[in-house]
Write a protein that holds these residues in place. Structure first.
Motif, mmCIF file in Angstrom:
data_model
loop_
_atom_site.group_PDB
_atom_site.id
_atom_site.type_symbol
_atom_site.label_atom_id
_atom_site.label_comp_id
_atom_site.label_asym_id
_atom_site.label_seq_id
_atom_site.Cartn_x
_atom_site.Cartn_y
_atom_site.Cartn_z
ATOM 1 N N ILE A 77 0.809 -1.216 0.000
ATOM 2 C CA ILE A 77 0.000 0.000 0.000
ATOM 3 C C ILE A 77 0.850 1.278 0.000
ATOM 4 C CG2 ILE A 77 -0.224 0.181 2.512
ATOM 5 C CD1 ILE A 77 -3.119 1.044 2.091
ATOM 6 N N ILE A 78 2.032 1.211 0.600
ATOM 7 C CA ILE A 78 2.874 2.409 0.703
ATOM 8 C C ILE A 78 3.352 2.868 -0.671
ATOM 9 C CG2 ILE A 78 4.934 3.409 1.737
ATOM 10 C CD1 ILE A 78 2.661 2.675 3.675
ATOM 11 N N LEU A 79 3.834 1.922 -1.478
ATOM 12 C CA LEU A 79 4.302 2.268 -2.822
ATOM 13 C C LEU A 79 3.160 2.845 -3.655
ATOM 14 C CD1 LEU A 79 6.525 2.302 -4.924
ATOM 15 C CD2 LEU A 79 5.954 -0.071 -5.501
ATOM 16 N N GLN A 80 1.981 2.266 -3.512
ATOM 17 C CA GLN A 80 0.825 2.772 -4.245
ATOM 18 C C GLN A 80 0.478 4.196 -3.796
ATOM 19 O OE1 GLN A 80 -2.574 0.020 -4.262
ATOM 20 N NE2 GLN A 80 -1.173 -1.654 -3.799
ATOM 21 N N VAL A 86 2.422 6.467 -2.327
ATOM 22 C CA VAL A 86 3.461 7.425 -2.731
ATOM 23 C C VAL A 86 3.326 7.754 -4.217
ATOM 24 C CG1 VAL A 86 5.942 7.747 -3.054
ATOM 25 C CG2 VAL A 86 5.080 6.752 -0.919
ATOM 26 N N SER A 87 3.111 6.715 -5.029
ATOM 27 C CA SER A 87 2.974 6.921 -6.476
ATOM 28 C C SER A 87 1.761 7.792 -6.796
ATOM 29 C CB SER A 87 2.848 5.568 -7.191
ATOM 30 O OG SER A 87 3.979 4.751 -6.949
ATOM 31 N N LEU A 88 0.654 7.525 -6.129
ATOM 32 C CA LEU A 88 -0.556 8.299 -6.383
ATOM 33 C C LEU A 88 -0.412 9.743 -5.887
ATOM 34 C CD1 LEU A 88 -3.307 5.666 -5.501
ATOM 35 C CD2 LEU A 88 -2.785 6.626 -7.763
ATOM 36 N N THR A 89 0.289 9.932 -4.779
ATOM 37 C CA THR A 89 0.519 11.295 -4.270
ATOM 38 C C THR A 89 1.333 12.110 -5.270
ATOM 39 O OG1 THR A 89 0.465 10.515 -1.977
ATOM 40 C CG2 THR A 89 1.478 12.655 -2.390
ATOM 41 N N GLY A 122 1.496 11.485 -8.433
ATOM 42 C CA GLY A 122 0.625 11.664 -9.582
ATOM 43 C C GLY A 122 -0.342 12.824 -9.394
ATOM 44 N N VAL A 123 -0.922 12.933 -8.196
ATOM 45 C CA VAL A 123 -1.833 14.046 -7.897
ATOM 46 C C VAL A 123 -1.083 15.378 -7.970
ATOM 47 C CG1 VAL A 123 -3.218 15.128 -6.077
ATOM 48 C CG2 VAL A 123 -3.419 12.682 -6.500
ATOM 49 N N LEU A 124 0.117 15.418 -7.418
ATOM 50 C CA LEU A 124 0.929 16.634 -7.454
ATOM 51 C C LEU A 124 1.188 17.088 -8.889
ATOM 52 C CD1 LEU A 124 2.796 18.775 -6.123
ATOM 53 C CD2 LEU A 124 4.630 17.060 -6.203
ATOM 54 N N LEU A 125 1.590 16.152 -9.748
ATOM 55 C CA LEU A 125 1.893 16.491 -11.138
ATOM 56 C C LEU A 125 0.624 16.890 -11.904
ATOM 57 C CD1 LEU A 125 4.485 13.686 -11.998
ATOM 58 C CD2 LEU A 125 4.934 16.077 -11.403
ATOM 59 N N ALA A 126 -0.476 16.210 -11.620
ATOM 60 C CA ALA A 126 -1.735 16.521 -12.300
ATOM 61 C C ALA A 126 -2.216 17.922 -11.938
ATOM 62 C CB ALA A 126 -2.796 15.489 -11.931
ATOM 63 N N MET A 127 -2.157 18.263 -10.660
ATOM 64 C CA MET A 127 -2.602 19.586 -10.239
ATOM 65 C C MET A 127 -1.657 20.681 -10.729
ATOM 66 S SD MET A 127 -5.340 18.627 -8.928
ATOM 67 C CE MET A 127 -5.961 20.227 -8.465
ATOM 68 N N LEU A 128 -0.376 20.361 -10.815
ATOM 69 C CA LEU A 128 0.582 21.329 -11.361
ATOM 70 C C LEU A 128 0.284 21.590 -12.829
ATOM 71 C CD1 LEU A 128 3.109 23.053 -10.942
ATOM 72 C CD2 LEU A 128 4.496 21.047 -11.482
ATOM 73 N N PHE A 129 -0.064 20.539 -13.564
ATOM 74 C CA PHE A 129 -0.439 20.683 -14.973
ATOM 75 C C PHE A 129 -1.678 21.565 -15.109
ATOM 76 C CE2 PHE A 129 -3.106 19.221 -18.503
ATOM 77 C CZ PHE A 129 -2.269 19.475 -19.581
ATOM 78 N N LEU A 130 -2.691 21.301 -14.280
ATOM 79 C CA LEU A 130 -3.915 22.099 -14.341
ATOM 80 C C LEU A 130 -3.656 23.565 -14.013
ATOM 81 C CD1 LEU A 130 -6.436 19.666 -12.575
ATOM 82 C CD2 LEU A 130 -6.267 20.181 -15.025
ATOM 83 N N LEU A 157 -3.804 6.825 1.604
ATOM 84 C CA LEU A 157 -3.629 5.606 2.390
ATOM 85 C C LEU A 157 -4.975 5.104 2.909
ATOM 86 C CD1 LEU A 157 -0.448 6.216 4.602
ATOM 87 C CD2 LEU A 157 -0.725 4.483 2.822
ATOM 88 N N ARG A 158 -5.771 6.026 3.423
ATOM 89 C CA ARG A 158 -7.077 5.649 3.970
ATOM 90 C C ARG A 158 -7.997 5.109 2.879
ATOM 91 N NH1 ARG A 158 -9.281 10.371 7.025
ATOM 92 N NH2 ARG A 158 -7.845 9.606 8.603
ATOM 93 N N LEU A 159 -8.001 5.796 1.730
ATOM 94 C CA LEU A 159 -8.866 5.371 0.629
ATOM 95 C C LEU A 159 -8.462 3.997 0.110
ATOM 96 C CD1 LEU A 159 -11.111 5.904 -1.395
ATOM 97 C CD2 LEU A 159 -9.469 7.187 -2.793
#
Length: 256
Positions: free
Chosen positions: A125-128, A130-133, A135-143, A247-249
Motif C-alpha cells: 500500500i505504501i508504494l501505491q 506514494v505513487s498516487l501522491t 501523480g496528484v501533485l503532477l496533475a494539479m501542477l499541470f492544471l 492511504l485511507r482510501l
C-alpha cells in the motif's frame, strides 16, 4: 499620525515634547523597517521550490526512523509537534526559518509511523500511496500551469471554507473518540466511507492549487524571502494530507 501636532503645536510644553519625541520614534521605526527590507531579499518561486525540496528531505529522514520504530508516542508526538510548528511558523513568518525545518522533522515521525501501521495491514500500500501522491501533485501542477483551473478570489475562498469544514469534522471526531463515540462512515469502509474519502481527497488536492498560487503571488508581490519557508511548509502540509488520505482510501478499497 502626528500631522496635527506638526500643523498646530500645542501651547503646552509637555505636549510639544511628547509630539517631538513621538515623531522621532516614528521616524526611527520607519528607518529600521526600511533597513530590514533592504537587507532581506525578496522571495522567488525557485527559492520556494528549493525550500520545499529541503523540507521533504528532512521529513524523509525522520520518516525512516518512524517507519522502523512505529508506536503511538512516535506517531502522535510527531503529529502534535508538527502542528505546533505550523502554527508558530504561519502566525510569525520570521520564525519560519527554523519552524519549517522543525515541522518537517516532526511530521516525518508521524508519516513514518502511520505508514508502518498501514504497511503491516496492507501489503504494497505504501508504494501505491506514494505513487498516487506524486501523480496528484503532477496533475494539479499541470492544471495550474495550463490555466485550466484558475485560482480566483472566489475559488480560494471556496477551497478554504471546504478545508475548514473538513478540519472541524476531524477535530470533532478526535474529541468524541475520547468518549468512545465514532462519527458514522468517517473512518469506516463501504460505499459511503469511500465517497467521503474521495471528497476529502479532492479538497486536499485542490489545496495544491492554492499552494502553487502562493509561490507565484508571493514572488510577484516581492514578499521577504522568509515567506519561501512559510509557503514551502504549506505545500508540504498539503502533500502529507493527500498522502494520508490516499492511504485511507486504498485501505477502504482493499477491504471491499
Amino acid at each position: 499620525m502626528f500631522d496635527k501636532f506638526k500643523q498646530k503645536e500645542s501651547s503646552n510644553p509637555v505636549m510639544r515634547s511628547v509630539a517631538r519625541e513621538a515623531t522621532r520614534d516614528e521616524q526611527l521605526n520607519n528607518l529600521e523597517a526600511g533597513l530590514d527590507r533592504s537587507q532581506e531579499r525578496s522571495m522567488t518561486v525557485t527559492g520556494a521550490i528549493n525550500k520545499t525540496l529541503m523540507l521533504t528531505f528532512l521529513m524523509l529522514i525522520t520518516a525512516a526512523y518512524g517507519f522502523s520504530n512505529p508506536g503511538p508516542i512516535v506517531m502522535w508526538g510527531g503529529a502534535i509537534g508538527g502542528l505546533i510548528m505550523v502554527l508558530i511558523g504561519s502566525y510569525k513568518p520570521k520564525t519560519a526559518v527554523w519552524a519549517a525545518p522543525a515541522y518537517a522533522l516532526f511530521e516525518g515521525l508521524f508519516v513514518g509511523a502511520i505508514s508502518a501501521m498501514y504497511a503491516y495491514m496492507f501489503d504494497g500500500i505504501i508504494l501505491q500511496a506514494v505513487s498516487l501522491t506524486i501523480g496528484v501533485l503532477l496533475a494539479m501542477l499541470f492544471l495550474y500551469q495550463t490555466g485550466l483551473i484558475k485560482v480566483t478570489a472566489k475559488f480560494r475562498a471556496g477551497i478554504m471554507m471546504a478545508t475548514g469544514a473538513v478540519l472541524l469534522v476531524y477535530m470533532a471526531s478526535f474529541a468524541l473518540s475520547f468518549f468512545g463515540i465514532q462519527l458514522p462512515f468517517l473512518h469506516q469502509g463501504g460505499t459511503t466511507g469511500i465517497l467521503i474519502s474521495c471528497v476529502v481527497l479532492a479538497i486536499a488536492s485542490l489545496n495544491l492549487l492554492l499552494d502553487f498560487d502562493n509561490f507565484e503571488k508571493g514572488a510577484e508581490q516581492g514578499l521577504p524571502s522568509r515567506y519561501e519557508w512559510v509557503f514551502a511548509m504549506g505545500l508540504l502540509v498539503t502533500l502529507v494530507w493527500i498522502y494520508v488520505e490516499i492511504l485511507r482510501l486504498l485501505s477502504y478499497l482493499s477491504r471491499d
